[in-house]
Design an enzyme around this catalytic site. Structure first.
Site, PDB file in Angstrom:
ATOM      1  CB  SER A  54      -1.031   0.130   1.119  1.00 46.85           C
ATOM      2  OG  SER A  54      -1.701   1.039   1.431  1.00 46.85           O
TER       3      SER A  54
ATOM      4  CG  HIS B 299      -3.392   3.626   2.803  1.00 46.36           C
ATOM      5  ND1 HIS B 299      -4.560   3.817   2.197  1.00 46.36           N
ATOM      6  CD2 HIS B 299      -3.314   2.165   3.144  1.00 46.36           C
ATOM      7  CE1 HIS B 299      -5.028   3.365   1.997  1.00 46.36           C
ATOM      8  NE2 HIS B 299      -4.479   2.393   2.424  1.00 46.36           N
TER       9      HIS B 299
ATOM     10  NE  ARG C 124      -4.732   9.596   1.912  1.00 46.35           N
ATOM     11  CZ  ARG C 124      -4.858   8.492   2.047  1.00 46.35           C
ATOM     12  NH1 ARG C 124      -5.077   6.739   1.294  1.00 46.35           N
ATOM     13  NH2 ARG C 124      -5.031   8.035   3.367  1.00 46.35           N
TER      14      ARG C 124
ATOM     15  CG  ASP D  98      -5.299  -0.865   0.348  1.00 46.27           C
ATOM     16  OD1 ASP D  98      -6.097  -0.766  -0.468  1.00 46.27           O
ATOM     17  OD2 ASP D  98      -4.995   0.059   1.585  1.00 46.27           O
TER      18      ASP D  98
ATOM     19  N   GLY E 175      -5.497   3.007  -4.620  1.00 42.73           N
ATOM     20  CA  GLY E 175      -5.273   3.334  -5.806  1.00 42.73           C
ATOM     21  C   GLY E 175      -6.887   2.521  -6.781  1.00 42.73           C
TER      22      GLY E 175
ATOM     23  NE  ARG F 228      -9.718   5.979  -6.219  1.00 44.67           N
ATOM     24  CZ  ARG F 228      -8.920   5.761  -5.689  1.00 44.67           C
ATOM     25  NH1 ARG F 228      -8.619   4.800  -5.303  1.00 44.67           N
ATOM     26  NH2 ARG F 228      -7.946   7.034  -4.729  1.00 44.67           N
TER      27      ARG F 228
ATOM     28  NE  ARG G  13      -9.573   6.459  -1.337  1.00 40.77           N
ATOM     29  CZ  ARG G  13      -8.538   7.033  -1.381  1.00 40.77           C
ATOM     30  NH1 ARG G  13      -8.406   8.074  -2.260  1.00 40.77           N
ATOM     31  NH2 ARG G  13      -7.495   6.964  -0.573  1.00 40.77           N
TER      32      ARG G  13
END
Length: 122
Positions: free
Chosen positions: A13, A15, A18, A46, A48, A50, A70
């Site tokens: 990931s 995270h 960002r 994990d 990105g 969408r 998300r």
């Protein structure tokens, strides 16, 4: 290192990415990580995700599973449990469509031959 410490798997990931525009995306490194750990660990992707095609790409790159939190958050925010269920349905339909369009008849057959990855050598 995680395997030496007794972990059965890892989540790849970014995270924190960002906040750092120079962070790599998991799709850029997951194949290399999967190759490095071999069969000794489960690699979960994990960040990105969408759409269903994002799931397809991460699975093709070698992830055993893909986290889609998300999208569930968005669905829940809009429609509660029903919205989360709808988000799952949309992702599933998109994944099925992307898998069919890739020429695969089963997501277990996805592999990195489907992807054109950037050269990581330099």
């Amino acid at each position: 290192m995680a395997a030496k410490l007794g972990a059965d798997g890892i989540v790849v990931s970014n995270h924190g990415g960002r906040n750092l525009d120079s962070s790599v995306a998991p799709i850029e490194v997951i194949a290399e990580i999967v190759k490095a750990v071999g069969e000794q660990m489960t690699v979960i992707a994990d960040s990105g995700v969408r759409r269903g095609s994002d799931i397809l790409k991460l699975l093709a790159a070698g992830a055993k599973a893909v986290m889609v939190g998300r999208m569930m958050l968005y669905g829940t925010a809009v429609g509660g449990m029903g919205g989360a269920s709808r988000a799952i349905g949309i992702l599933r339909q998109e994944l099925d469509t992307a898998t069919a369009m890739s020429g695969c008849d089963d997501i277990r057959k996805l592999n990195k031959d489907l992807l054109q990855m950037p050269d990581q050598s330099g």
